[in-house]
Design an enzyme around this catalytic site. Structure first.
Site, PDB file in Angstrom:
ATOM      1  CG  ASP A 278      -2.202   0.826   0.950  1.00 15.72           C
ATOM      2  OD1 ASP A 278      -3.242   0.571   1.577  1.00 15.72           O
ATOM      3  OD2 ASP A 278      -2.120   1.738   0.094  1.00 15.72           O
TER       4      ASP A 278
HETATM    5  C1  GLC Z   1      -4.217   4.355  -0.333  1.00 18.17           C
HETATM    6  C2  GLC Z   1      -5.167   3.240   0.047  1.00 18.17           C
HETATM    7  C3  GLC Z   1      -5.286   2.147  -0.985  1.00 18.17           C
HETATM    8  C4  GLC Z   1      -5.086   2.744  -2.369  1.00 18.17           C
HETATM    9  C5  GLC Z   1      -3.651   3.234  -2.446  1.00 18.17           C
HETATM   10  C6  GLC Z   1      -3.349   3.918  -3.784  1.00 18.17           C
HETATM   11  O1  GLC Z   1      -3.499   4.753   0.796  1.00 18.17           O
HETATM   12  O2  GLC Z   1      -4.934   2.592   1.284  1.00 18.17           O
HETATM   13  O3  GLC Z   1      -6.578   1.554  -0.831  1.00 18.17           O
HETATM   14  O4  GLC Z   1      -5.312   1.756  -3.355  1.00 18.17           O
HETATM   15  O5  GLC Z   1      -3.316   4.126  -1.391  1.00 18.17           O
HETATM   16  O6  GLC Z   1      -4.129   5.067  -3.913  1.00 18.17           O
END
Ligand code: GLC
Length: 738
Positions: A278
């Site tokens: 993430d």
């Molecule tokens: C964010 C979220 C995730 C998302 C990623 C990219 O922090 O936790 O769900 O897909 O970053 O935007």
């Protein structure tokens, strides 16, 4: 004999096709330097959206160096063409970039938030919504979506409960598969299909106290029986990527967790796709207190099994030295690079890196009338009629005057919810006001905003109360702002926010006998304990998306009969949380025949029951369940039994009914939930019509992980019921025999 040869040739062809993939990727990898392989494990962000902290990246430089394999938040034909040309024409090997984005419940045409979509219990609609999202996103150069979010959650305080499919495993498993199928289609090499991503692996939805990114502790049994299954369902559906999560699990952060990422995902499930972290979640091993510095975090992340570093700078900067120092095996780098290249291969990007770049398609795909029509249908089917006293709904279009009051009546900004990708917040979405204006003449409509969602300013109360008195019926459109759920948006208070509740009370006081309908926009279960006694009807529309206003009007005036059912429990108050339908019985359950008996597992201030249960949802008609039948009292481990019921539409409207099958394993080597959803079927019945709904049960439906983490069944008595919601008492049972 000919058939035999045909089969051999066919299998050989298949074999060579998949081997061809791998052979080609291996031949490319044989040309790559270690740093170029590491480059494939690096993802940074474009400027089309911001979905996390700014990290300061020089994208052009990293791409030219071969130090970037993927980008998030980069889109549009022109934008991705410019970036892809740099990767193809200005790098040593010309390996194409992968473009990813959070296309969660629509890209341009926005569908209800996923918690709303799940309330439709309509797998076909859910698949259609993600198919349309893939059509629109891929037309703008996007190859990959960071969806579906498959985190089970029983935590309404947690803002991201809005992104999932609720509290139940069986339903969440089915929904996960529907999303993967919709996004990925049946051929990833087609330019209208995109990679899906099962996130956030794993147990992110069990954050302590519902506070986002907070600690998660649970036994392995709970992990395997509740939080892992939807991820396994996504793997079974062929999901091509996973995203590791922010949270720690039992002391080990999930973006550095070898047990979940390698032992389970790779060794048990044989997942062959790649895992992306993430957003800087590998860096966060440091504040977790699990890595001592950035180099240590990079080492842990790759060794644990995170193949790609999202926005973290870590893999790009430190992996080469870590391999040279023998702290990270080059085999892991090769595996990660190979998985990422294979994904690009499957998308056809090696054949044609510009395959998703088509200006004509970009200009003609978004907001197609059929997409908007589908969004309207799905938004209505995702809404849940929680209460309808005195048959307040549906409203007649002949009503002389209807007062529409509330901060969300004319809203076109919050209505598309959180994580709304490139959904338009500047007027494309239809407000409820625009929706009802299709049904009423202007002289039938009275309007007052009344108050804001959060501001403590009662100056609008007077006007609102005044028009409410002039009206024959009152429709309140209230709830949360879209930013009050989603990421980093947890609440300790589940009430309708601000002074909206106060206005509801005052409007009731001013109109003691008038029909008052509360339409709710919100991203989580709310505490409606006061409102249920103040209004006649409550229609939960979640954040219903681009066509939500029209869909709401279709429901209010009976053009569409509500059919949605809750996939999360609505508590009486936040003190009951966590509260969900499939809890354990405890050793001191409250006896049915003596609810006041002392020394039982209860509260002294509220009942144990929630305000609205899992599976609850009303219709404008009524349904009768009768004639429950079991094909046998005994189920054998290699056999099946059938359970059936007759459902009759006994009311005055045609309508859909979501028929639910529940089972209770009465005795186990570990305690079992008091009931578990094991089947559902959404049927349509005309007025007066009856249908027999039949479910087939086999041991596969009864398996669970026991205390030795063995997945299996145990002979004994199972209670069974087919019901309209989880609020029932079992009356039937069968025996599972060896
Ligand atoms: C964010 C979220 C995730 C998302 C990623 C990219 O922090 O936790 O769900 O897909 O970053 O935007």
């Amino acid at each position: 004999r000919n058939l035999f040869f045909i089969i051999i040739i066919f299998c050989g062809g298949l074999f060579s096709f998949s081997q061809n993939y791998k052979a080609k990727v291996d031949s490319i990898m044989s040309l790559m330097t270690l740093q170029e392989k590491i480059g494939q494990t690096v993802m940074y962000g474009g400027s089309w959206d911001q979905t996390g902290p700014i990290v300061g990246a020089d994208n052009g430089k990293y791409i030219r160096e071969g130090n970037m394999g993927a980008m998030l938040n980069a889109m549009s034909v022109k934008g991705t063409l410019d970036l892809q040309k740099v990767a193809i024409e200005e790098t040593r090997l010309g390996i194409p970039l992968l473009f990813g984005y959070d296309v969660i419940h629509g890209h341009r045409t926005i569908f209800p938030i996923n918690l709303g979509l799940s309330a439709s219990w309509d797998l076909k609609m859910i698949e259609e919504s993600s198919r349309i999202a893939a059509e629109e996103a891929s037309a703008e150069g996007i190859h990959w979506t960071f969806a579906p979010m498959v985190d089970i959650s029983r935590e309404p305080r947690w803002g991201r409960i809005s992104e999932g499919a609720g509290e139940d495993v069986f339903l969440a498993n089915k929904i996960a598969k529907a999303y993967v199928k919709g996004f990925q289609g049946d051929d990833l090499s087609k330019p209208n299909t995109i990679l899906a991503c099962a996130k956030h692996y794993v147990a992110y939805g069990a954050a302590q106290a519902g506070r986002d990114y907070h600690t998660v502790n649970m036994g392995e049994g709970e992990l395997r029986n509740v939080y892992l299954p939807p991820f396994k369902a996504a793997v079974d559906a062929g999901v091509e990527t996973f995203m590791s999560a922010f949270n720690e699990l039992n002391g080990v952060p999930t973006s550095g967790n070898k047990f979940t990422l390698r032992d389970i995902l790779r060794d048990e499930w044989n997942f062959e796709g790649f895992v992306v972290s993430d957003y800087t979640s590998i860096n966060e091993l440091i504040p977790h207190g699990f890595a001592k510095d950035s180099i240590d975090a990079a080492r842990i992340g790759m060794n644990a099994g995170v193949d790609m570093d999202m926005m973290g700078h870590l893999y790009r900067k430190f992996l080469k030295n870590l391999v040279e120092e023998g702290k990270v095996s080059e085999a892991y780098i090769n595996d990660a690079c190979r998985r990422i290249l294979l994904a690009k291969y499957k998308l056809g990007l090696f054949d044609d890196p510009y395959r998703y770049i088509n200006e004509e398609r970009e200009n003609t795909t978004k907001y197609k009338p059929e997409f908007l029509a589908k969004a309207r249908e799905i938004a209505a089917a995702s809404s849940v009629l929680l209460q309808n006293n005195n048959e307040a709904l549906p409203l007649s279009t002949n009503t002389k005057k209807i007062a529409f009051i509330g901060p969300l009546v004319k809203d076109e900004y919050d209505i598309i919810g959180n994580w709304a990708a490139k959904g338009d917040r500047q007027g494309k979405a239809l407000s409820v006001f625009e929706g009802i204006s299709e049904y009423l003449n202007s002289d039938q409509i009275l309007y007052a905003k009344g108050c804001d969602i959060l501001k403590d300013d009662e100056s609008g109360f007077g006007e609102a109360i005044s028009i409410s008195k002039q009206a024959d019926a009152i429709v309140l459109v209230m709830g949360e702002g879209h930013h009050m759920s989603g990421e980093a948006a947890s609440r300790t208070n589940l009430k309708i926010p601000g002074i909206q509740p106060k206005l509801i009370k005052k409007i009731r006081e001013a109109n003691p006998n008038k029909k008052i309908i509360l339409v709710l926009m919100n991203g989580r279960p709310l505490n409606l304990s006061d409102e249920v006694n103040l209004v006649d009807a409550i229609l939960e529309i979640w954040f219903p998306g681009t066509m939500g206003g029209a869909a709401t009007a279709d429901l209010l005036f009976g053009e569409v009969n509500p059919s949605g059912k809750l996939t999360v429990t609505f508590p009486r108050n936040v003190g009951q949380v966590p509260i969900y339908y499939n809890m354990k019985n405890t050793g001191r359950p409250i006896p049915d025949n003596n609810p006041k008996e002392d020394y039982k597992s209860n509260y002294i201030d509220v009942p144990n029951s929630p305000l609205f249960v899992f599976g609850h949802g009303l219709s404008y008609t009524t349904f009768k369940y009768s004639d429950f039948k079991l094909s046998s009292q005994n189920l054998y481990t290699n056999g099946t039994i059938q359970a059936s019921v007759t459902v009759t539409n006994t009311g005055n409207y045609d309508g859909h009914e979501i028929v639910q099958l529940y089972i209770h394993d009465k005795v186990g080597s570990v305690t079992r939930p008091v009931k578990e959803l094991k089947g559902f079927e959404k049927i349509f019945l005309k007025q007066g019509e009856s249908k027999i709904v039949t479910f087939e049960i086999s041991v596969e439906d009864l398996k669970f992980y026991n205390s030795e983490m063995k997945f299996g069944v145990e002979p004994g008595e199972f209670e069974i019921a087919i019901a309209p919601s989880s609020d029932f008492r079992f009356k039937h049972s069968f025996n599972l025999l060896d």
